[in-house]
Design an enzyme around this catalytic site. Sequence first.
Site, short mmCIF file in Angstrom:
data_model
loop_
_atom_site.label_atom_id
_atom_site.label_comp_id
_atom_site.label_asym_id
_atom_site.label_seq_id
_atom_site.Cartn_x
_atom_site.Cartn_y
_atom_site.Cartn_z
N GLU A 102 116.97 137.78 121.04
CA GLU A 102 117.36 138.30 119.73
C GLU A 102 118.48 137.44 119.12
O GLU A 102 118.62 137.38 117.90
CB GLU A 102 117.84 139.74 119.89
CG GLU A 102 117.34 140.66 118.78
CD GLU A 102 117.58 142.13 119.10
OE1 GLU A 102 116.58 142.83 119.33
OE2 GLU A 102 118.73 142.58 119.12
N HIS A 123 103.83 135.51 143.80
CA HIS A 123 102.45 135.83 144.14
C HIS A 123 101.65 136.24 142.91
O HIS A 123 100.54 136.74 143.02
CB HIS A 123 102.44 136.92 145.21
CG HIS A 123 103.09 136.45 146.48
ND1 HIS A 123 102.39 135.98 147.57
CD2 HIS A 123 104.41 136.32 146.79
CE1 HIS A 123 103.24 135.59 148.51
NE2 HIS A 123 104.48 135.79 148.06
N LYS A 149 109.61 147.65 111.48
CA LYS A 149 110.08 148.98 111.08
C LYS A 149 109.58 149.32 109.69
O LYS A 149 109.11 150.42 109.44
CB LYS A 149 111.63 149.01 111.06
CG LYS A 149 112.26 148.92 112.43
CD LYS A 149 113.76 149.12 112.31
CE LYS A 149 114.45 148.73 113.59
NZ LYS A 149 115.89 148.62 113.47
O1 PA5 Z 1 121.09 144.20 119.52
C1 PA5 Z 1 120.79 144.94 118.59
O2 PA5 Z 1 121.50 145.03 117.58
C2 PA5 Z 1 119.56 145.81 118.64
O3 PA5 Z 1 118.79 145.55 119.74
C3 PA5 Z 1 119.94 147.26 118.66
O4 PA5 Z 1 120.75 147.51 119.76
C4 PA5 Z 1 118.71 148.18 118.73
O5 PA5 Z 1 117.86 147.89 117.69
C5 PA5 Z 1 119.14 149.65 118.67
O6 PA5 Z 1 119.87 149.87 117.51
P1 PA5 Z 1 120.76 151.15 117.32
O7 PA5 Z 1 121.83 151.13 118.32
O8 PA5 Z 1 121.30 151.00 115.93
O9 PA5 Z 1 119.87 152.35 117.45
#
Ligand code: PA5
Length: 447
Positions: free
Chosen positions: A287, A308, A421
């Site tokens: 990310e 394996h 989303k």
């Molecule tokens: O690293 C990030 O920002 C994302 O992976 C969020 O943690 C994830 O989308 C969850 O978001 P939130 O904590 O707003 O529910």
Amino acid sequence: MLRFDYGMAAAGVPVSAIEALGRRAGECNRMLEEGTGAGADFLGWVSLPSSVTETELRRVKDAAEKLRAVADVVVVVGIGGSYLGARAVLEALGNPFACLRRERSGPDVVFAGQNISEDYLYDLLEALQGRSVGVIVISKSGTTTEPAIAFRILRGELERRYGKAGARERIVAVTDRSRGALKGLADREGYATFVIPDDVGGRYSVLTPVGLLPLAAAGIDIGALVAGAREMEAATAAGVPFGRNPAEQYAAARNVLYGAGYRVEILGSYEPSLHYVGEWWKQLFGESEGKEGKGIFPASVTLTADLHSMGQYIQDGERMLFETVVSVASPLHELRIGTGGDEDGLGFLAGRRLSEVNRMAEAGVALAHCDGGVPNLRVDIDRVDAYGVGGLLYFFERACGISGYLLGVNPFDQPGVEAYKRNMYALLDKPGYEKEGRRLRERLKER
Ligand code: PA5
């Protein structure tokens, strides 16, 4: 406490090329400390280990104790950065066979809200029957659909069982200071609440109450976890020379390998307890770096199991892989292979420790993979305890920030996560998305 070894990167790139990037890696590291790079509003994690106070830790521990007093199962609701850190540490430090024990020393900690599977949540609700339940709900934005759905269902279950007042005693929310639906709900219902600092993004938040509260509820020594991270903060600080700075070295090695065409990094460990550290690491790097058409694809394996299944490809498939192994020097316990006889062909191993066999597997695999054209990097830690894992997580965070800057991206945003989303909301007719919903349904018909 943690060492980084890039000698076997030489199977793909000259070690001197990694060292030549040392100065630039140091500059990128300084940008993290001085807030002069992209995403500078999200650098709270950099000094988190050294700035977290005893009072803050005490408050987390007290809330965890309250939950432990009323619940024999704590369900942690969250996704992504609001899920994987706690899970990674819990799996690393917990006993994988705890469910077989008759005596429990604390509540079972389980996870929900990291998927939308009807069967998953149904099975969970069924398994919670007859158990005394607490819930920690975590969402920074407070609007993420997956945990919001799971929490609505679990909250309903708790209110049905314990009444609104009883449920209130069993629910703790971890969310933004002021924004989001979860914050509004927590205020209205009077839930105990912890704040996720504005300047700490989800995937860098394991050392905030996001990770610390579920871990304290599980009985993990969060003080030792933070202490390990604190030592790593000092060891990876800008100004620690490249030759002694493991985070700068790892970031530089990745960048040079990426530039040489190694587009996939496999994180592996010979300790299965680190499996979820691999899952957490994938989110952290994927990310943070996968944007603008760039970035190493992070994959992970648990060894020797995956030799394996994935071993053939790693050894012999398309040559675009490099491997980073988290190598653990000492197990926590001692177990030897039985002596006597050679019927099973294992006479040569009689009396030897499993850890010795595991170490030789690791060394043999590293050499074989290098021979097969898979450069190897190694992160050495002493043992898988709270202190070591705290240091390991911070090391990866620090290296990820430097690596993102070396790559030329903002490692602290995630614009690509929004695309699915929007489509999901549109297909579910969320108010405001109706027109887009009709358009997407047409597209699906055309398929
Ligand atoms: O690293 C990030 O920002 C994302 O992976 C969020 O943690 C994830 O989308 C969850 O978001 P939130 O904590 O707003 O529910």
